[in-house]
Design a protein around this motif. Structure first.
Motif, PDB file in Angstrom:
ATOM      1  N   GLN A   1       0.861  -1.191   0.000  1.00 35.71           N
ATOM      2  CA  GLN A   1       0.000   0.000   0.000  1.00 35.71           C
ATOM      3  C   GLN A   1       0.892   1.235   0.000  1.00 35.71           C
ATOM      4  OE1 GLN A   1      -3.354  -0.297  -0.335  1.00 35.71           O
ATOM      5  NE2 GLN A   1      -2.772  -2.419  -0.651  1.00 35.71           N
ATOM      6  N   SER A   2       1.309   1.671  -1.161  1.00 36.20           N
ATOM      7  CA  SER A   2       2.244   2.787  -1.270  1.00 36.20           C
ATOM      8  C   SER A   2       1.849   3.669  -2.431  1.00 36.20           C
ATOM      9  CB  SER A   2       3.667   2.249  -1.482  1.00 36.20           C
ATOM     10  OG  SER A   2       4.534   3.294  -1.842  1.00 36.20           O
ATOM     11  N   VAL A   3       2.017   4.972  -2.232  1.00 33.98           N
ATOM     12  CA  VAL A   3       1.712   5.910  -3.312  1.00 33.98           C
ATOM     13  C   VAL A   3       2.716   5.760  -4.440  1.00 33.98           C
ATOM     14  CG1 VAL A   3       0.639   7.589  -1.799  1.00 33.98           C
ATOM     15  CG2 VAL A   3       3.087   7.729  -2.220  1.00 33.98           C
ATOM     16  N   HIS A   4       3.822   5.045  -4.174  1.00 37.43           N
ATOM     17  CA  HIS A   4       4.853   4.894  -5.187  1.00 37.43           C
ATOM     18  C   HIS A   4       4.686   3.606  -5.999  1.00 37.43           C
ATOM     19  CE1 HIS A   4       6.842   8.340  -3.497  1.00 37.43           C
ATOM     20  NE2 HIS A   4       6.815   7.781  -2.316  1.00 37.43           N
ATOM     21  N   ALA A   5       3.656   2.818  -5.711  1.00 32.13           N
ATOM     22  CA  ALA A   5       3.449   1.578  -6.455  1.00 32.13           C
ATOM     23  C   ALA A   5       2.789   1.916  -7.793  1.00 32.13           C
ATOM     24  CB  ALA A   5       2.569   0.615  -5.654  1.00 32.13           C
ATOM     25  N   GLN A   6       3.578   1.966  -8.846  1.00 33.42           N
ATOM     26  CA  GLN A   6       3.077   2.323 -10.174  1.00 33.42           C
ATOM     27  C   GLN A   6       2.676   1.053 -10.934  1.00 33.42           C
ATOM     28  OE1 GLN A   6       2.846   5.598 -10.999  1.00 33.42           O
ATOM     29  NE2 GLN A   6       3.557   5.963  -8.913  1.00 33.42           N
ATOM     30  N   THR A   7       1.538   1.090 -11.601  1.00 33.10           N
ATOM     31  CA  THR A   7       1.048  -0.074 -12.321  1.00 33.10           C
ATOM     32  C   THR A   7       0.661   0.306 -13.739  1.00 33.10           C
ATOM     33  OG1 THR A   7      -1.232   0.309 -11.607  1.00 33.10           O
ATOM     34  CG2 THR A   7       0.134  -1.080 -10.192  1.00 33.10           C
ATOM     35  N   SER A   8       0.517  -0.721 -14.566  1.00 37.18           N
ATOM     36  CA  SER A   8       0.013  -0.525 -15.925  1.00 37.18           C
ATOM     37  C   SER A   8      -0.788  -1.756 -16.305  1.00 37.18           C
ATOM     38  CB  SER A   8       1.179  -0.341 -16.906  1.00 37.18           C
ATOM     39  OG  SER A   8       1.900  -1.546 -17.050  1.00 37.18           O
ATOM     40  N   PRO A   9      -1.748  -1.630 -17.215  1.00 33.86           N
ATOM     41  CA  PRO A   9      -2.575  -2.777 -17.592  1.00 33.86           C
ATOM     42  C   PRO A   9      -1.747  -3.934 -18.157  1.00 33.86           C
ATOM     43  CG  PRO A   9      -3.510  -0.715 -18.389  1.00 33.86           C
ATOM     44  CD  PRO A   9      -2.151  -0.399 -17.884  1.00 33.86           C
ATOM     45  N   GLN A  10      -0.633  -3.612 -18.813  1.00 33.91           N
ATOM     46  CA  GLN A  10       0.140  -4.669 -19.461  1.00 33.91           C
ATOM     47  C   GLN A  10       1.032  -5.427 -18.468  1.00 33.91           C
ATOM     48  OE1 GLN A  10       0.191  -1.447 -20.564  1.00 33.91           O
ATOM     49  NE2 GLN A  10      -1.279  -1.713 -22.250  1.00 33.91           N
ATOM     50  N   ASN A  11       1.621  -4.703 -17.559  1.00 30.85           N
ATOM     51  CA  ASN A  11       2.673  -5.307 -16.743  1.00 30.85           C
ATOM     52  C   ASN A  11       2.317  -5.513 -15.279  1.00 30.85           C
ATOM     53  OD1 ASN A  11       4.417  -5.225 -18.979  1.00 30.85           O
ATOM     54  ND2 ASN A  11       4.899  -3.074 -18.569  1.00 30.85           N
ATOM     55  N   GLY A  12       1.165  -5.037 -14.812  1.00 29.54           N
ATOM     56  CA  GLY A  12       0.891  -5.133 -13.388  1.00 29.54           C
ATOM     57  C   GLY A  12       1.813  -4.202 -12.630  1.00 29.54           C
ATOM     58  N   ILE A  13       2.407  -4.677 -11.535  1.00 26.70           N
ATOM     59  CA  ILE A  13       3.289  -3.834 -10.727  1.00 26.70           C
ATOM     60  C   ILE A  13       4.614  -3.640 -11.455  1.00 26.70           C
ATOM     61  CG2 ILE A  13       4.456  -3.636  -8.511  1.00 26.70           C
ATOM     62  CD1 ILE A  13       2.325  -5.522  -7.391  1.00 26.70           C
ATOM     63  N   VAL A  14       5.063  -2.405 -11.553  1.00 27.65           N
ATOM     64  CA  VAL A  14       6.362  -2.121 -12.161  1.00 27.65           C
ATOM     65  C   VAL A  14       7.459  -2.638 -11.249  1.00 27.65           C
ATOM     66  CG1 VAL A  14       7.940  -0.297 -12.878  1.00 27.65           C
ATOM     67  CG2 VAL A  14       5.505  -0.129 -13.408  1.00 27.65           C
ATOM     68  N   ARG A  15       8.451  -3.322 -11.815  1.00 28.59           N
ATOM     69  CA  ARG A  15       9.515  -3.947 -11.048  1.00 28.59           C
ATOM     70  C   ARG A  15      10.827  -3.200 -11.242  1.00 28.59           C
ATOM     71  NH1 ARG A  15       7.068  -6.507  -7.133  1.00 28.59           N
ATOM     72  NH2 ARG A  15       5.448  -7.913  -7.884  1.00 28.59           N
ATOM     73  N   PRO A  16      11.846  -3.512 -10.413  1.00 30.27           N
ATOM     74  CA  PRO A  16      13.131  -2.815 -10.563  1.00 30.27           C
ATOM     75  C   PRO A  16      13.765  -3.054 -11.922  1.00 30.27           C
ATOM     76  CG  PRO A  16      13.013  -3.987  -8.463  1.00 30.27           C
ATOM     77  CD  PRO A  16      11.835  -4.424  -9.272  1.00 30.27           C
ATOM     78  N   GLY A  17      14.661  -2.153 -12.291  1.00 28.34           N
ATOM     79  CA  GLY A  17      15.412  -2.340 -13.524  1.00 28.34           C
ATOM     80  C   GLY A  17      16.330  -3.549 -13.438  1.00 28.34           C
ATOM     81  N   ASP A  18      16.845  -3.962 -14.594  1.00 27.63           N
ATOM     82  CA  ASP A  18      17.672  -5.164 -14.648  1.00 27.63           C
ATOM     83  C   ASP A  18      19.082  -4.891 -14.135  1.00 27.63           C
ATOM     84  OD1 ASP A  18      15.541  -6.446 -15.831  1.00 27.63           O
ATOM     85  OD2 ASP A  18      16.218  -6.021 -17.860  1.00 27.63           O
ATOM     86  N   ARG A  19      19.674  -5.901 -13.497  1.00 25.43           N
ATOM     87  CA  ARG A  19      21.066  -5.876 -13.071  1.00 25.43           C
ATOM     88  C   ARG A  19      21.806  -6.988 -13.802  1.00 25.43           C
ATOM     89  NH1 ARG A  19      22.958  -3.612  -8.520  1.00 25.43           N
ATOM     90  NH2 ARG A  19      24.188  -5.470  -8.022  1.00 25.43           N
ATOM     91  N   ILE A  20      23.069  -6.732 -14.131  1.00 27.19           N
ATOM     92  CA  ILE A  20      23.815  -7.728 -14.904  1.00 27.19           C
ATOM     93  C   ILE A  20      24.605  -8.682 -14.021  1.00 27.19           C
ATOM     94  CG2 ILE A  20      23.998  -6.198 -16.904  1.00 27.19           C
ATOM     95  CD1 ILE A  20      26.893  -5.620 -16.040  1.00 27.19           C
ATOM     96  N   ALA A  21      24.598  -8.469 -12.709  1.00 23.28           N
ATOM     97  CA  ALA A  21      25.297  -9.366 -11.799  1.00 23.28           C
ATOM     98  C   ALA A  21      24.472  -9.526 -10.532  1.00 23.28           C
ATOM     99  CB  ALA A  21      26.687  -8.817 -11.439  1.00 23.28           C
ATOM    100  N   GLY A  22      24.523 -10.723  -9.957  1.00 18.38           N
ATOM    101  CA  GLY A  22      23.792 -10.986  -8.732  1.00 18.38           C
ATOM    102  C   GLY A  22      22.325 -11.256  -8.994  1.00 18.38           C
ATOM    103  N   PRO A  23      21.569 -11.537  -7.942  1.00 19.43           N
ATOM    104  CA  PRO A  23      20.145 -11.831  -8.105  1.00 19.43           C
ATOM    105  C   PRO A  23      19.363 -10.614  -8.580  1.00 19.43           C
ATOM    106  CG  PRO A  23      20.697 -11.619  -5.788  1.00 19.43           C
ATOM    107  CD  PRO A  23      21.993 -11.609  -6.525  1.00 19.43           C
ATOM    108  N   ALA A  24      18.298 -10.862  -9.311  1.00 25.17           N
ATOM    109  CA  ALA A  24      17.510  -9.762  -9.871  1.00 25.17           C
ATOM    110  C   ALA A  24      16.847  -8.920  -8.794  1.00 25.17           C
ATOM    111  CB  ALA A  24      16.457 -10.314 -10.834  1.00 25.17           C
ATOM    112  N   PHE A  25      16.616  -9.511  -7.607  1.00 27.86           N
ATOM    113  CA  PHE A  25      15.947  -8.730  -6.567  1.00 27.86           C
ATOM    114  C   PHE A  25      16.891  -7.800  -5.804  1.00 27.86           C
ATOM    115  CE2 PHE A  25      16.790 -12.963  -4.651  1.00 27.86           C
ATOM    116  CZ  PHE A  25      17.694 -12.588  -3.657  1.00 27.86           C
TER     117      PHE A  25
END
Length: 602
Positions: free
Chosen positions: A26-50
C-alpha cells in the motif's frame, strides 16, 4: 556455497512473475500498468535480480546506517583517527537527530564490539530500569484510569511507560574502553546539524507523519500527559514532508552539555534536574535519583554454532537468545536442500520461530530479578528436542514453551561500523514503540522511550513490573565469528521482527550463498501470533505476512501446509551489515533497501 548466475536467473524470473498476483504494498509509489501489473526494478547484470544495489567494499573502514548523513559522519570520524566505537557513537548521536522516529538519547542501547587486540567479542547492556517510586499496584491502578483507544488494552505512551534512558551512559562506557577521539569531537557533527537543520528523507517523513497522528490521538485521550513540547520540537507545523528541513536547536544545546560535562551532565547534572522537574510537573514517576543510580553493564555474549559459524547475541533481558534458538532448531534441518524462497524452507523457519517465541514469552526477563534459563534455552540437546516437534509436511496448530531447566548448566535504529585495526561494532538503539512515549522535557529536544510498556502486570510472569527492574527488551545486535575470527556485524531492527529478520539473514547467507546486500534485499516473511512476554496469547497458527517478491508457488505451498498468509504491509524491519574477509581484511558493507540509509567504505 555460492549460487550460480543461471540459478539466480531462474528463481528471479519465477519470483517476479509469480509475485504480480500477490497483494501489492500500500504505497503511493506503487506504479502499475494494464500490461505489466506492478512495475519492477530495472535489470542488473550481476547478482540476483531482486538485489537493489551491490555491496560496498573497502579496506580501511566501513559504516552502514539508516540515514546517509549518519553514515557519512561515521566515515568522517574514522578518517579523523577515530575507532569503530567512536564512529558508532557519532553515527548514533546523529541518528537521534536525523531519525527521531526510531531512536534518540531518551532511549536504551545494546552493542557488540569485536576487539582485534584481545581477539574477543564484548557486549554492553545499556538498558534502563523502572522508576523506584512506583510499585506494581500503583502502576496497575494508574493504568486502569487511562482511556485507551482499544478497550481492555494497556497504555503504550505517557509517563507510565518511561524507564531510565540508558543510551548516553552506554556511549561513555564504550568510549572509555575503546574510544580514541574526545567525546566533544565525536558529538560535534550532530550538534552542527541540529543547529543548521537538514532535509528529511522519504521513509523517515512517512514515519514522522504516522507518529504525529498517533501521538496527538493519545494526547487527546489523556494517555500522553503533555504534548506541547513534542509538538514544538518535532511537529511545529505538522509532520515534515520529504525534503523539508528539520532543525532541533534544543537537542544541540543538550548534546553540548553532554560534550562538556560528560555522562554526569545527563545523569546527575542539569539534564537530570530538568527531567526531574518536568516529570514532577506532569505527574510522572521518573526522578533524578533514578537517573543518578543508572549504570550500564558489560555482559558476556552468548552463542550457538550454525553450520561451522558461531552466531553471537547478548543475554537477557535482551531477546537475542530467541535468534539463537531459531538457528539452533534450523540447524537440525537441511535448509539448502529445502531451497531458497520455497514453501518448504519458509515452513521450517516459521515453525522454528513459533517454538522459540513461546520460550521467549515464558522465560525472558531481567536476570537480576528473575531466574532465566539462558544456557538451557540454547543447549544443543534442548534445541534438538524442540526441532523434533516440527512436521515438515504441515503446520502444527498449537505449540507451547518447552522445559529447558533440565538442560541448564549454571520503531529502533541499527548501525554497524568498522575500522582499519579490525575493530567492528554492531549497535542498536531505540525509543521502543514509534518515536517513544510522546513526552519531551522542557527545552531538552529529545523524546523519552516507552520501553516500560514491555513489562507484564501478571505477578506470575518473570517479566512482571517492579521498581528498579529492567523490562524485557526487543533490541538485539548480532555478530558472527568463523574459526574464532570476526566475520560479520549485523542486525535487523523492528520489535518482534528482529529475531525473525536476523534468522533470515543468516540462512540467506550461510545456506543460500547470498552476499551481504542480497541477503537483506531478499523478500522477507514475518509471523504474528502466539504468546508475548508482556502478557496475553493468541491461540492457533497466527498469520504469515509475505513480501511481494515471493513467487505464487511459495504462497500456495504455505497455504497447503495450513498457514494463513497475507500480503506485504511494510513492517519487515531494517537491516545493516559489515562482513570482514579474514585473509585480506577487506570489508563488505550493506544497508537496508527498505529504509533511507546507505553503506560506505573506504
Amino acid at each position: 556455497m555460492r549460487i550460480s548466475r543461471y540459478f539466480w536467473q531462474k528463481i528471479s524470473s519465477c519470483a517476479f512473475a509469480g509475485s504480480i498476483a500477490l497483494a501489492p504494498l500500500q504505497s503511493v509509489h506503487a506504479q502499475t500498468s494494464p500490461q505489466n501489473g506492478i512495475v519492477r526494478p530495472g535489470d542488473r547484470i550481476a547478482g540476483p535480480a531482486f538485489a537493489t544495489r551491490s555491496p560496498t567494499y573497502g579496506m580501511n573502514g566501513a559504516a552502514a546506517t539508516a540515514h546517509p548523513i549518519a553514515t557519512q559522519i561515521a566515515i568522517d570520524t574514522l578518517k579523523q583517527g577515530g575507532t569503530a566505537v567512536d564512529a558508532a557513537i557519532a553515527a548514533n548521536a546523529a541518528l537521534g537527530l536525523l531519525e527521531p522516529t526510531g531512536n534518540g538519547i531518551g532511549g536504551d542501547l545494546f552493542a557488540l564490539i569485536w576487539d582485534p587486540k584481545t581477539q574477543k567479542l564484548y557486549g554492553i547492556n545499556g538498558s534502563g530500569r523502572a522508576p523506584m517510586g512506583m510499585s506494581l499496584a500503583d502502576r496497575a491502578a494508574r493504568e486502569a484510569k487511562i482511556k485507551t483507544r482499544v478497550p481492555g488494552s494497556r497504555p503504550s505512551f505517557g509517563s507510565l511507560t518511561v524507564t531510565v534512558p540508558g543510551a548516553v551512559d552506554a556511549w561513555f562506557s564504550m568510549h572509555s574502553r575503546f574510544g580514541k577521539l574526545p567525546m566533544a569531537k565525536v558529538l560535534a557533527p550532530t550538534i552542527a546539524y541540529a543547529e543548521a537543520g537538514t532535509p528529511v528523507p522519504p521513509i523517515i517523513a512517512h514515519y514522522m507523519a504516522s507518529n504525529f497522528r498517533r501521538l496527538e490521538e493519545r494526547a487527546k485521550a489523556g494517555e500522553v500527559e503533555e504534548f506541547d513540547n513534542a509538538r514544538k520540537t518535532y511537529f511545529a507545523n505538522g509532520a515534515h514532508k520529504a525534503g523539508e528541513v528539520f532543525k532541533n536547536p534544543d537537542l544541540a544545546k543538550t548534546l553540548s552539555l553532554i560534550a562538556r560535562g560528560g555522562r554526569d551532565a545527563y545523569y546527575k547534572g542539569p539534564i537530570a534536574q530538568k527531567i526531574d522537574a518536568y516529570m514532577r510537573r506532569i505527574g510522572g514517576p521518573l526522578r533524578a535519583s533514578d537517573l543518578a543510580a543508572h549504570q550500564s553493564e558489560w555482559v558476556e555474549p552468548i552463542s550457538v554454532s550454525y553450520r561451522g559459524y558461531d552466531v553471537w547475541q547478548l543475554p537477557p533481558n535482551s531477546q537475542g537468545v530467541t535468534t539463537l534458538q531459531m538457528l539452533g532448531i534450523l540447524n537440525q534441518f537441511d535448509m539448502a536442500a529445502a531451497g531458497f524462497g520455497t514453501a518448504e524452507s519458509l515452513h521450517l523457519q516459521l515453525e522454528a520461530k513459533r517454538l522459540a517465541f513461546e520460550d521467549r514469552a515464558k522465560f525472558l526477563a531481567d536476570p537480576a530479578s528473575a531466574k532465566v534459563p539462558t544456557k538451557g534455552l540454547i543447549d544443543p540437546a534442548y534445541l534438538k528436542s524442540r526441532a523434533a516437534q516440527i512436521d515438515p509436511r504441515k503446520a502444527t496448530v498449537e505449540v507451547s514453551a518447552g522445559d529447558p531447566s533440565q538442560f541448564e548448566k549454571g520503531d529502533t535504529t541499527f548501525l554497524v561500523t568498522s575500522d582499519s585495526s579490525g575493530m567492528m561494532v554492531a549497535l542498536i538503539q531505540s525509543n521502543y514503540r514509534g518515536m517513544g512515549s510522546g513526552l519531551v522535557a522542557d527545552g531538552l529536544g529529545f523524546m523519552f522511550q516507552n520501553r516500560g510498556e514491555a513489562f507484564s502486570l501478571d505477578p506470575a510472569s518473570p517479566n512482571v513490573y517492579a521498581p528498579g527492574k529492567r523490562p524485557f527488551h526487543t533490541i538485539i545486535p548480532g555478530f558472527i565469528t568463523k574459526d574464532n575470527q570476526a566475520f560479520m556485524a549485523f542486525g535487523v531492527m523492528g520489535g518482534a521482527m528482529q529475531p525473525q529478520g536476523q534468522t533470515q539473514i543468516v540462512v540467506n547467507m550461510i545456506d543460500y550463498g547470498l552476499d551481504t546486500q542480497s541477503a537483506g534485499d531478499a523478500p522477507r516473511w514475518r509471523h504474528e501470533g502466539g504468546c508475548e512476554p508482556e502478557g496475553g496469547c493468541k491461540p492457533g497458527l497466527g498469520r504469515v505476512a509475505l513480501e511481494s517478491g515471493y513467487p505464487e508457488a511459495t504462497r500456495a505451498g504455505l497455504v497447503e501446509k495450513g498457514w494463513t498468509v497475507s500480503g506485504a504491509d511494510g513492517d519487515f524491519g531494517g537491516y545493516q551489515a559489515i562482513k570482514r574477509d579474514p585473509k585480506t581484511g577487506a570489508y563488505e558493507a550493506a544497508t537496508e533497501s527498505r529504509k533511507d540509509g546507505t553503506a560506505l567504505a573506504y
